[in-house]
Design a protein around this motif. Sequence first.
Motif, mmCIF file in Angstrom:
data_model
loop_
_atom_site.group_PDB
_atom_site.id
_atom_site.type_symbol
_atom_site.label_atom_id
_atom_site.label_comp_id
_atom_site.label_asym_id
_atom_site.label_seq_id
_atom_site.Cartn_x
_atom_site.Cartn_y
_atom_site.Cartn_z
ATOM 1 N N LEU A 551 0.830 -1.207 0.000
ATOM 2 C CA LEU A 551 0.000 0.000 0.000
ATOM 3 C C LEU A 551 0.865 1.258 0.000
ATOM 4 C CD1 LEU A 551 -2.781 -1.040 2.545
ATOM 5 C CD2 LEU A 551 -2.962 -0.900 0.053
ATOM 6 N N LYS A 552 1.995 1.204 0.734
ATOM 7 C CA LYS A 552 2.897 2.349 0.767
ATOM 8 C C LYS A 552 3.463 2.624 -0.623
ATOM 9 C CE LYS A 552 6.987 1.518 1.411
ATOM 10 N NZ LYS A 552 8.267 0.983 1.902
ATOM 11 N N CYS A 553 3.891 1.584 -1.328
ATOM 12 C CA CYS A 553 4.422 1.762 -2.684
ATOM 13 C C CYS A 553 3.355 2.318 -3.624
ATOM 14 C CB CYS A 553 4.959 0.436 -3.211
ATOM 15 S SG CYS A 553 6.428 -0.171 -2.366
ATOM 16 N N CYS A 554 2.116 1.832 -3.472
ATOM 17 C CA CYS A 554 1.021 2.336 -4.315
ATOM 18 C C CYS A 554 0.773 3.819 -4.047
ATOM 19 C CB CYS A 554 -0.249 1.528 -4.065
ATOM 20 S SG CYS A 554 -0.184 -0.171 -4.650
ATOM 21 N N LEU A 555 0.765 4.206 -2.765
ATOM 22 C CA LEU A 555 0.542 5.608 -2.417
ATOM 23 C C LEU A 555 1.663 6.494 -2.936
ATOM 24 C CD1 LEU A 555 -0.825 5.339 1.236
ATOM 25 C CD2 LEU A 555 -2.067 6.115 -0.783
ATOM 26 N N ARG A 556 2.902 6.040 -2.787
ATOM 27 C CA ARG A 556 4.034 6.826 -3.281
ATOM 28 C C ARG A 556 3.957 7.010 -4.783
ATOM 29 N NH1 ARG A 556 9.253 4.127 -0.499
ATOM 30 N NH2 ARG A 556 10.325 5.762 -1.663
ATOM 31 N N CYS A 557 3.596 5.946 -5.486
ATOM 32 C CA CYS A 557 3.472 6.025 -6.944
ATOM 33 C C CYS A 557 2.345 6.971 -7.342
ATOM 34 C CB CYS A 557 3.228 4.631 -7.511
ATOM 35 S SG CYS A 557 3.058 4.584 -9.311
#
Length: 717
Positions: A551-557
Amino acid sequence: MRGDQRSDTHLEGEKYGTPRSYDPHFRGPVVNRSCTDVLCCMIFILFIMAYILLGLAAWVNGDPRRVAYPTDSQGYFCGQKGTPNENKSILFYFNLLTCTSPSVVVNLQCPTTQICVSKCPERFLTYMEIQFKYKNDSEYWTYYSQFCRTTFLKPAETLSQVLLDNDCPSAIYPSKPFLQRCFPDFSTKNGTLTVGNKTVFDDGSGKTRNAAELRRAANGINKALDARAIGVKVFEDYAMTWYWILIGLTIAMFLSWMFVMLLRFTAGLLFWIFTFGVIGIIAYGIWRCYLEYSRLQEQPSSRLNAYTIGIQTDISMYFRLKQTWFALMIILCLLELFIILMLIFLRNRIRISIALLKEGSKAIGYLPSTLIYPALTFFFLSVCISYWAVVALYLATSGAPIYKVIAPQGHCEHENKTCDPVGFNTTEVAKACPGAQCHFAFYGGKSLYHQYITTFQLLNLFVFLWLINFVIALGQCALAGAFASYYWALKKPDDIPPYPLFTAFGRAIRYHTGSLAFGSLILAIIQMFRLILEYLDKRLQEAQSNISKFLKCCLRCCFWCLEKAVKFLNRNAYVMMAIYGKNFCKSARDAFNLLMRNILKIAVMDRVTDFVLILGKILVAGCIGVLAFLLFTERLPVIIEGPTSLNYYWVPLLTVIIGSYIIAHGFFSVYAMCIETIFICFLEDLERNDGSAEKPYYMSQSLMKIMNKRNAETKKQ
């Protein structure tokens, strides 16, 4: 009738609406304007006033000396003028062996007494040793007592009492000052680590220690001492080469200017050389794949396939299969076919993009003052960054000294609780935790101001981001107004108004401060969310599950993509604002609709422009880098004699290369804004004009020829 003919710009995005109604008397950027987004302008001014008040409050309560000077265990500064420690500028640790990491030492959280001294110890001595030597020579105690917290006429106390009261260190050993702190004087003798030419020493409590134990206690500090020596050598290299660096950066400025000016002649050549080079490289790859496939086809192992060998960790195993080379050949063939088809079907749009690149070079040639504007932007950004850093420093140093209980053994229920150093040894905490000490920890307080220090730091960061984005937006709007004045001049350069950059800058400040603040506010909010997300990621890194990491990677992207999209839309909105003088929302809407109606032109134009600008930056930095390498490595003695005997030739070399790239980026950022403005004006020109005497085209003759357009006067001739 030409007025009935529809431009191909309408065919690329009908669903985004037909072109809006136009003013038939439009002849360039609107002069009679009114203030836009007044409410946002007022909010922006209020935030700036609050930012100034925050800076004043931080200045009143903060004290940067707390960063400039080391602080002893009582919270007093070392080396501060007008205090008893004025001549004691170095911090001394009683027992550095209790410090388990360098970060603890530098942050003044080492669980040992720290006092201010005038110099670091230069010899090995223990308190027990002093008690015996003092009887024969009082000079020993005179030397040793300068590292004690209180003054004694003689070493009368026992070692246990000294350790309990923390009056004197149990032992001292040769040290050197670094970062205004005494750290062990490590050296290597015949491959063995030593301290003051000794490999083992007495720690003052009857235990024999070696230099390796002391090194582990101060791990990394010796590297920092080595870094100081490297820093001295780097400074010497800069002292010998500073004028050559300035010459290199001056040449970089000249090359960047020449590259921009010559693009009107070389833009097409550069693009087609690169394009056919890519086609040739892919063709070579196809031929190479075919040769490998044919070679493996004739070998006995040709029957092997991916299912036979299974999953392999050695990637080279797959390149021994003919199926791998056949698949690569098919992929490269499809890629080659795709590029060729795109060149065939988009050839007209590529010609338009190249013509616009040439037109941008002409525009900068007529408006050379625009190349100086990045210096003004750099000045404004420097002011914002400096103010933010100063306010952050004063906020971080606001408050009174806070003392906390520190237990050397790490087993104390009162550890990290606040305490009072005065009479601490007689308190219940000292009795419950033998060996515990009350040391200075940080600066803080219980007032309303101190309770909201974290909130003030967040406000400082947010307004800083807002101001940075506003300064960039102001530059983009001013440049867009200047280049729009160039494009909408029917007879170039005769019809270009005087001082177009100065006029556009004044219009942006006078009428559109609120709109620029609105656009920069949106960006600042997005960037603030990204920074908070990164902060939480660092703080919760160890407690993250696989789902939370995903989820963190998705939010950063998502936030990264959102920031890029908003930046792109903002730039085009500022162009429309500079031309028509509308507010931010209307300008963004008009820009978005215009771009969507011409989506293919946008895609081609962006790719061509990005390629040319990246190539220009690499070309400028590469040329200067090669010349600097030949000069600093003394390979041009016949042509010119450069600096000799450099410690690290790569230091001035990297400085020149990075500096040249930054200079080229400054020049090409103006050129990129020029291209974007001219492109928007070109699309507007196609939609609002038809070539008649009442509504003539403002584009150049080369663009008219590509678009098969003509003005009425040209047709009569």
